[in-house]
Design a protein around this motif. Sequence first.
Motif, short mmCIF file in Angstrom:
data_model
loop_
_atom_site.label_atom_id
_atom_site.label_comp_id
_atom_site.label_asym_id
_atom_site.label_seq_id
_atom_site.Cartn_x
_atom_site.Cartn_y
_atom_site.Cartn_z
N LEU A 209 0.84 -1.19 0.00
CA LEU A 209 0.00 0.00 0.00
C LEU A 209 0.88 1.24 0.00
CD1 LEU A 209 -2.45 -1.13 2.81
CD2 LEU A 209 -2.90 -1.14 0.37
N PRO A 210 0.65 2.16 -0.92
CA PRO A 210 1.49 3.36 -0.95
C PRO A 210 1.34 4.21 0.31
CG PRO A 210 -0.04 3.32 -2.82
CD PRO A 210 -0.30 2.11 -2.00
N SER A 211 0.18 4.15 0.97
CA SER A 211 -0.03 4.99 2.14
C SER A 211 0.40 4.31 3.45
CB SER A 211 -1.51 5.38 2.24
OG SER A 211 -2.30 4.23 2.38
N ALA A 212 0.88 3.06 3.38
CA ALA A 212 1.28 2.34 4.59
C ALA A 212 2.52 2.98 5.19
CB ALA A 212 1.55 0.88 4.26
N GLN A 213 2.55 3.04 6.53
CA GLN A 213 3.69 3.61 7.24
C GLN A 213 4.20 2.60 8.25
OE1 GLN A 213 2.41 7.18 9.14
NE2 GLN A 213 1.90 8.21 7.24
N VAL A 214 5.50 2.60 8.45
CA VAL A 214 6.10 1.77 9.48
C VAL A 214 5.96 2.49 10.81
CG1 VAL A 214 8.24 0.70 10.29
CG2 VAL A 214 7.72 0.74 7.85
N LEU A 215 5.39 1.80 11.80
CA LEU A 215 5.20 2.40 13.11
C LEU A 215 6.06 1.67 14.15
CD1 LEU A 215 1.31 2.75 13.14
CD2 LEU A 215 2.98 4.50 12.58
N SER A 216 6.54 2.44 15.10
CA SER A 216 7.31 1.85 16.19
C SER A 216 6.33 1.22 17.18
CB SER A 216 8.13 2.93 16.89
OG SER A 216 7.28 3.78 17.61
N PRO A 217 6.82 0.36 18.07
CA PRO A 217 5.92 -0.20 19.09
C PRO A 217 5.23 0.87 19.92
CG PRO A 217 7.95 -1.46 19.02
CD PRO A 217 8.13 -0.27 18.11
N MET A 218 5.92 1.96 20.24
CA MET A 218 5.31 3.04 21.02
C MET A 218 4.18 3.71 20.23
SD MET A 218 6.62 3.20 24.01
CE MET A 218 6.48 4.84 24.65
N GLU A 219 4.37 3.90 18.93
CA GLU A 219 3.33 4.50 18.10
C GLU A 219 2.12 3.57 18.00
OE1 GLU A 219 5.76 7.26 14.95
OE2 GLU A 219 5.94 5.09 14.74
N LEU A 220 2.38 2.27 17.87
CA LEU A 220 1.27 1.31 17.82
C LEU A 220 0.50 1.31 19.13
CD1 LEU A 220 2.97 -1.71 16.03
CD2 LEU A 220 1.08 -0.34 15.16
N ASN A 221 1.22 1.43 20.23
CA ASN A 221 0.59 1.45 21.55
C ASN A 221 -0.35 2.64 21.70
OD1 ASN A 221 0.87 -0.55 23.37
ND2 ASN A 221 2.46 0.43 24.57
N ASN A 222 -0.04 3.76 21.06
CA ASN A 222 -0.84 4.96 21.18
C ASN A 222 -2.09 4.95 20.31
OD1 ASN A 222 0.75 6.24 23.09
ND2 ASN A 222 2.13 7.08 21.55
N LEU A 223 -2.18 4.01 19.36
CA LEU A 223 -3.36 3.94 18.51
C LEU A 223 -4.54 3.43 19.30
CD1 LEU A 223 -2.07 2.47 15.14
CD2 LEU A 223 -2.77 4.80 15.61
N LYS A 224 -5.64 4.13 19.22
CA LYS A 224 -6.88 3.72 19.89
C LYS A 224 -7.98 3.70 18.84
CE LYS A 224 -5.15 3.87 24.07
NZ LYS A 224 -4.65 2.69 24.67
N PHE A 225 -8.60 2.57 18.65
CA PHE A 225 -9.68 2.46 17.69
C PHE A 225 -11.04 2.70 18.34
CE2 PHE A 225 -6.27 -0.11 15.89
CZ PHE A 225 -6.12 0.54 14.69
N THR A 226 -11.12 2.43 19.63
CA THR A 226 -12.35 2.64 20.38
C THR A 226 -12.00 2.76 21.85
OG1 THR A 226 -14.52 1.75 20.89
CG2 THR A 226 -12.79 0.15 20.57
N ASP A 227 -12.87 3.37 22.60
CA ASP A 227 -12.64 3.51 24.04
C ASP A 227 -13.03 2.25 24.80
OD1 ASP A 227 -11.69 6.05 23.72
OD2 ASP A 227 -13.63 7.00 24.06
N ARG A 228 -13.79 1.38 24.16
CA ARG A 228 -14.24 0.16 24.83
C ARG A 228 -13.18 -0.92 24.76
NH1 ARG A 228 -19.54 -1.83 22.34
NH2 ARG A 228 -19.11 -3.42 23.87
#
Length: 51
Positions: free
Chosen positions: A11-30
């Motif tokens: 995917l051209p828009s895909a980005q490599v994320l560090s573990p810390m960046e992945l940890n900060n992703l929140k898809f929902t509060d539940r």
Amino acid sequence: MKPKQIPGPDLPSAQVLSPMELNNLKFTDRHTLLTPEVLESHAPAERGTDS
């Protein structure tokens, strides 16, 4: 046993994320508690039986 090599996305828009960046992703509060019962309730209705 060697770890399985999984190819990266093509995917051209895909980005490599560090573990810390992945940890900060929140898809929902539940929080979803995954139990065998919850997984079974989301499984397709038509399944073969092993017995």
